[in-house]
Design a protein around this motif. Sequence first.
Motif, PDB file in Angstrom:
ATOM      1  N   HIS A 113     -77.528 -69.665  70.049  1.00  0.00           N
ATOM      2  CA  HIS A 113     -77.984 -68.469  69.856  1.00  0.00           C
ATOM      3  C   HIS A 113     -77.201 -68.130  69.035  1.00  0.00           C
ATOM      4  O   HIS A 113     -76.199 -68.775  68.145  1.00  0.00           O
ATOM      5  CB  HIS A 113     -77.160 -67.492  71.013  1.00  0.00           C
ATOM      6  CG  HIS A 113     -75.759 -67.006  70.975  1.00  0.00           C
ATOM      7  ND1 HIS A 113     -74.914 -68.641  72.509  1.00  0.00           N
ATOM      8  CD2 HIS A 113     -74.630 -66.669  70.471  1.00  0.00           C
ATOM      9  CE1 HIS A 113     -73.386 -68.070  72.055  1.00  0.00           C
ATOM     10  NE2 HIS A 113     -73.814 -67.599  70.926  1.00  0.00           N
ATOM     11  N   CYS A 168     -75.075 -67.687  65.045  1.00  0.00           N
ATOM     12  CA  CYS A 168     -73.568 -67.492  65.624  1.00  0.00           C
ATOM     13  C   CYS A 168     -73.349 -66.224  64.967  1.00  0.00           C
ATOM     14  O   CYS A 168     -74.023 -65.702  63.819  1.00  0.00           O
ATOM     15  CB  CYS A 168     -72.998 -68.444  64.454  1.00  0.00           C
ATOM     16  SG  CYS A 168     -70.736 -68.487  64.502  1.00  0.00           S
ATOM     17  N   SER A 169     -72.304 -65.435  65.141  1.00  0.00           N
ATOM     18  CA  SER A 169     -71.574 -64.028  64.799  1.00  0.00           C
ATOM     19  C   SER A 169     -70.951 -63.859  63.889  1.00  0.00           C
ATOM     20  O   SER A 169     -71.175 -62.762  62.348  1.00  0.00           O
ATOM     21  CB  SER A 169     -71.604 -63.428  66.206  1.00  0.00           C
ATOM     22  OG  SER A 169     -71.694 -62.952  66.837  1.00  0.00           O
ATOM     23  N   TYR A 170     -70.434 -65.354  63.324  1.00  0.00           N
ATOM     24  CA  TYR A 170     -70.004 -65.179  62.135  1.00  0.00           C
ATOM     25  C   TYR A 170     -70.663 -65.788  60.792  1.00  0.00           C
ATOM     26  O   TYR A 170     -70.023 -66.011  59.640  1.00  0.00           O
ATOM     27  CB  TYR A 170     -68.451 -66.017  62.304  1.00  0.00           C
ATOM     28  CG  TYR A 170     -67.682 -65.090  63.139  1.00  0.00           C
ATOM     29  CD1 TYR A 170     -67.189 -64.262  62.805  1.00  0.00           C
ATOM     30  CD2 TYR A 170     -68.021 -65.399  65.044  1.00  0.00           C
ATOM     31  CE1 TYR A 170     -66.252 -63.160  64.289  1.00  0.00           C
ATOM     32  CE2 TYR A 170     -66.979 -65.271  65.667  1.00  0.00           C
ATOM     33  CZ  TYR A 170     -66.435 -63.736  65.218  1.00  0.00           C
ATOM     34  OH  TYR A 170     -65.468 -63.025  66.973  1.00  0.00           O
ATOM     35  N   THR A 225     -74.357 -66.963  59.760  1.00  0.00           N
ATOM     36  CA  THR A 225     -75.150 -66.909  59.369  1.00  0.00           C
ATOM     37  C   THR A 225     -75.907 -67.997  59.611  1.00  0.00           C
ATOM     38  O   THR A 225     -77.287 -68.371  59.950  1.00  0.00           O
ATOM     39  CB  THR A 225     -75.370 -66.027  58.396  1.00  0.00           C
ATOM     40  OG1 THR A 225     -76.002 -66.258  57.056  1.00  0.00           O
ATOM     41  CG2 THR A 225     -74.631 -64.448  58.466  1.00  0.00           C
ATOM     42  N   HIS A 230     -67.809 -51.280  62.289  1.00  0.00           N
ATOM     43  CA  HIS A 230     -68.696 -52.046  62.954  1.00  0.00           C
ATOM     44  C   HIS A 230     -69.405 -51.732  63.225  1.00  0.00           C
ATOM     45  O   HIS A 230     -70.640 -52.383  64.482  1.00  0.00           O
ATOM     46  CB  HIS A 230     -67.628 -52.918  64.081  1.00  0.00           C
ATOM     47  CG  HIS A 230     -66.402 -53.440  63.881  1.00  0.00           C
ATOM     48  ND1 HIS A 230     -66.150 -54.640  63.546  1.00  0.00           N
ATOM     49  CD2 HIS A 230     -65.537 -53.414  63.780  1.00  0.00           C
ATOM     50  CE1 HIS A 230     -65.508 -55.443  62.982  1.00  0.00           C
ATOM     51  NE2 HIS A 230     -64.668 -53.810  62.784  1.00  0.00           N
ATOM     52  N   ASP A 265     -72.661 -52.299  62.633  1.00  0.00           N
ATOM     53  CA  ASP A 265     -73.643 -54.227  62.430  1.00  0.00           C
ATOM     54  C   ASP A 265     -72.520 -55.079  63.486  1.00  0.00           C
ATOM     55  O   ASP A 265     -73.949 -56.145  63.130  1.00  0.00           O
ATOM     56  CB  ASP A 265     -73.491 -54.298  61.217  1.00  0.00           C
ATOM     57  CG  ASP A 265     -72.345 -54.886  59.923  1.00  0.00           C
ATOM     58  OD1 ASP A 265     -71.320 -54.605  60.388  1.00  0.00           O
ATOM     59  OD2 ASP A 265     -71.936 -56.018  58.932  1.00  0.00           O
ATOM     60  N   GLY A 266     -72.338 -54.891  63.821  1.00  0.00           N
ATOM     61  CA  GLY A 266     -71.589 -56.073  64.641  1.00  0.00           C
ATOM     62  C   GLY A 266     -72.297 -56.037  65.963  1.00  0.00           C
ATOM     63  O   GLY A 266     -73.116 -54.870  66.532  1.00  0.00           O
ATOM     64  N   ASP A 267     -72.108 -56.319  66.832  1.00  0.00           N
ATOM     65  CA  ASP A 267     -72.280 -57.107  68.406  1.00  0.00           C
ATOM     66  C   ASP A 267     -71.879 -55.844  69.118  1.00  0.00           C
ATOM     67  O   ASP A 267     -72.303 -55.160  70.576  1.00  0.00           O
ATOM     68  CB  ASP A 267     -71.615 -58.223  68.651  1.00  0.00           C
ATOM     69  CG  ASP A 267     -71.949 -59.135  68.706  1.00  0.00           C
ATOM     70  OD1 ASP A 267     -72.647 -59.515  68.108  1.00  0.00           O
ATOM     71  OD2 ASP A 267     -71.141 -60.909  68.316  1.00  0.00           O
ATOM     72  N   CYS A 310     -64.878 -67.265  56.830  1.00  0.00           N
ATOM     73  CA  CYS A 310     -65.378 -66.528  57.376  1.00  0.00           C
ATOM     74  C   CYS A 310     -64.809 -64.955  56.534  1.00  0.00           C
ATOM     75  O   CYS A 310     -62.943 -65.213  57.361  1.00  0.00           O
ATOM     76  CB  CYS A 310     -65.201 -66.179  58.775  1.00  0.00           C
ATOM     77  SG  CYS A 310     -66.360 -64.385  59.190  1.00  0.00           S
TER      78      CYS A 310
END
Length: 246
Positions: free
Chosen positions: A15, A17-19, A21, A118, A120-122, A211
Amino acid sequence: MSSLKTLIFFATPEHPCSYLTDRQATTMFVDPRAQVDRNLYTQLTELGFRRSGSHYYRPHCRGCNACIPVRIPVERFQPDRSQRRVRRDNRDLTLIQTPVRFDEEIYDLYERYVVERHHDGDMYPPSREQFTSFLIEGSIDGFFLEMRREGRLIAVAVVDVLDTGLSAIYTFFEPGEEKRSLGTFAILWQVQEAHRRGLPHLYLGYWIRQCRKMNYKTRFRPLEQLMNGHWTELVTSDGMLHNSPA
């Protein structure tokens, strides 16, 4: 009770990556049916796993080792000038250890923090169910550190207690209080608390060199990282970070 020998692990499909791009990520999870006590939780943490609610996980990405578990050896930690200033700036706070539980005042602070910082985050949008599954469920020997100024709640640090240290799970604070550096203050307090309890480490989760949001972790020195199954010290040399035996 489960043990390392009996645990079953699952891996997610790839999937985004959250950190990073430009990367795809895979996460390894401990079977959620496993019965994890404090001792097993400690062993998993020593192997680089983290807890999120009732889930124990670690990155398991093909061709990428960017997520590095890090911890502070509390006996050798020495705050720098900036960190000493953060301590002084927050001397007016009242600090209270309270049980892990759902509380409307704490949730309202969490909601403001996530919406402001946050969005724009999960974790966005926040909800009571998400707060509970993330920070309350699965807690074994954890506590909330409430930080109050004149009775008003301005920050909460979520902390787990392990056999070999404390684990800094999450910290959230009043968005208007950025100048206090409450995230840094929470870590400094946890270092002191681990030392008070006779525990050798404070686990900070993952550090990713690329990051920017994680750069703050390298300001706590000395810092140890888990590399190739061994904890080694992160050393600064000419502004660069490299490995050295701990």
